[in-house]
Design a protein around this motif. Structure first.
Motif, PDB file in Angstrom:
ATOM      1  N   UNK A  31      -2.926  -7.948   3.312  1.00  0.00           N
ATOM      2  CA  UNK A  31      -2.842  -7.871   1.855  1.00  0.00           C
ATOM      3  C   UNK A  31      -3.920  -6.979   1.266  1.00  0.00           C
ATOM      4  N   UNK A  32      -5.140  -7.061   1.803  1.00  0.00           N
ATOM      5  CA  UNK A  32      -6.212  -6.177   1.337  1.00  0.00           C
ATOM      6  C   UNK A  32      -5.885  -4.710   1.620  1.00  0.00           C
ATOM      7  N   UNK A  33      -5.317  -4.423   2.791  1.00  0.00           N
ATOM      8  CA  UNK A  33      -4.941  -3.056   3.124  1.00  0.00           C
ATOM      9  C   UNK A  33      -3.882  -2.537   2.164  1.00  0.00           C
ATOM     10  N   UNK A  34      -2.863  -3.319   1.899  1.00  0.00           N
ATOM     11  CA  UNK A  34      -1.801  -2.915   0.974  1.00  0.00           C
ATOM     12  C   UNK A  34      -2.356  -2.711  -0.422  1.00  0.00           C
ATOM     13  N   UNK A  35      -3.210  -3.625  -0.891  1.00  0.00           N
ATOM     14  CA  UNK A  35      -3.808  -3.500  -2.219  1.00  0.00           C
ATOM     15  C   UNK A  35      -4.627  -2.224  -2.345  1.00  0.00           C
ATOM     16  N   UNK A  36      -5.475  -1.960  -1.344  1.00  0.00           N
ATOM     17  CA  UNK A  36      -6.379  -0.815  -1.414  1.00  0.00           C
ATOM     18  C   UNK A  36      -5.611   0.501  -1.404  1.00  0.00           C
ATOM     19  N   UNK A  37      -4.654   0.648  -0.507  1.00  0.00           N
ATOM     20  CA  UNK A  37      -3.910   1.907  -0.415  1.00  0.00           C
ATOM     21  C   UNK A  37      -3.014   2.098  -1.637  1.00  0.00           C
ATOM     22  N   UNK A  38      -2.433   1.031  -2.172  1.00  0.00           N
ATOM     23  CA  UNK A  38      -1.564   1.186  -3.341  1.00  0.00           C
ATOM     24  C   UNK A  38      -2.355   1.554  -4.595  1.00  0.00           C
ATOM     25  N   UNK A  39      -3.603   1.159  -4.697  1.00  0.00           N
ATOM     26  CA  UNK A  39      -4.405   1.525  -5.871  1.00  0.00           C
ATOM     27  C   UNK A  39      -4.946   2.945  -5.791  1.00  0.00           C
ATOM     28  N   UNK A  40      -5.248   3.422  -4.600  1.00  0.00           N
ATOM     29  CA  UNK A  40      -5.852   4.749  -4.442  1.00  0.00           C
ATOM     30  C   UNK A  40      -4.801   5.799  -4.086  1.00  0.00           C
ATOM     31  N   UNK A  41      -3.670   5.399  -3.522  1.00  0.00           N
ATOM     32  CA  UNK A  41      -2.579   6.284  -3.105  1.00  0.00           C
ATOM     33  C   UNK A  41      -2.991   7.226  -1.982  1.00  0.00           C
ATOM     34  N   UNK A  42      -3.973   6.852  -1.205  1.00  0.00           N
ATOM     35  CA  UNK A  42      -4.390   7.618  -0.021  1.00  0.00           C
ATOM     36  C   UNK A  42      -5.305   6.723   0.810  1.00  0.00           C
ATOM     37  N   UNK A  43      -5.905   7.312   1.841  1.00  0.00           N
ATOM     38  CA  UNK A  43      -6.820   6.554   2.686  1.00  0.00           C
ATOM     39  C   UNK A  43      -8.237   6.534   2.124  1.00  0.00           C
ATOM     40  N   UNK A  44      -8.506   7.192   1.023  1.00  0.00           N
ATOM     41  CA  UNK A  44      -9.819   7.157   0.377  1.00  0.00           C
ATOM     42  C   UNK A  44     -10.727   8.298   0.807  1.00  0.00           C
ATOM     43  N   UNK A  45     -11.882   8.403   0.161  1.00  0.00           N
ATOM     44  CA  UNK A  45     -12.773   9.547   0.384  1.00  0.00           C
ATOM     45  C   UNK A  45     -13.519   9.552   1.716  1.00  0.00           C
ATOM     46  N   UNK A  46     -13.639   8.425   2.382  1.00  0.00           N
ATOM     47  CA  UNK A  46     -14.373   8.409   3.651  1.00  0.00           C
ATOM     48  C   UNK A  46     -13.671   9.221   4.733  1.00  0.00           C
ATOM     49  N   UNK A  47     -12.365   9.418   4.622  1.00  0.00           N
ATOM     50  CA  UNK A  47     -11.635  10.172   5.621  1.00  0.00           C
ATOM     51  C   UNK A  47     -11.752  11.674   5.413  1.00  0.00           C
ATOM     52  N   UNK A  48     -12.331  12.100   4.298  1.00  0.00           N
ATOM     53  CA  UNK A  48     -12.481  13.529   4.019  1.00  0.00           C
ATOM     54  C   UNK A  48     -13.887  14.031   4.268  1.00  0.00           C
ATOM     55  N   UNK A  49     -14.833  13.141   4.607  1.00  0.00           N
ATOM     56  CA  UNK A  49     -16.210  13.552   4.853  1.00  0.00           C
ATOM     57  C   UNK A  49     -16.364  14.081   6.270  1.00  0.00           C
TER      58      UNK A  49
END
Length: 113
Positions: free
Chosen positions: A25-43
């Motif tokens: 549920x936390x994974x679904x919530x986080x990805x649905x709010x940001x619409x991506x994997x977030x900024x840590x994957x771009x560093x």
């Protein structure tokens, strides 16, 4: 103390399923709010002195050393997860503005939102 360990198997299975559902549920919530994997994957990776191999060995040694004492009795096994928890952490950083790795701290912060 009076309950034999073999009688605790069913409650442990139930709590494991519920805990897994919470993490999903936390994974679904986080990805649905940001619409991506977030900024840590771009560093990009930033090894010290240009030696990636030694930087990896230092990281592995530091992590294994910190896990050694608490591995046997610690219920906080979610930090062993690879991709799903990193995605939740990355998305939560963008949503909350804080980098939180512990699932219980993240759930506590979400209750205050």
């Amino acid at each position: 103390m009076r309950i034999p360990p073999e009688k605790l198997q069913k409650p442990f299975i139930i709590s494991s399923v519920m805990f897994g559902g919470t993490l999903l549920g936390l994974l679904i919530w986080a990805v649905s709010n940001v619409h991506s994997a977030g900024p840590l994957f771009k560093e990009p990776g930033k090894p010290e002195n240009g030696s990636i191999g030694w930087a990896m060995m230092f990281g592995i040694t530091a992590i294994l050393g910190s896990w050694g004492g608490g591995t046997l009795g610690q219920s906080d096994w979610t930090r062993y997860a690879n991709r799903p928890w990193i995605i939740v952490t990355s998305c939560a950083q963008q949503i909350t503005g804080q980098l939180i790795w512990e699932p219980f701290q993240l759930l506590s912060l979400l209750q205050d939102f």
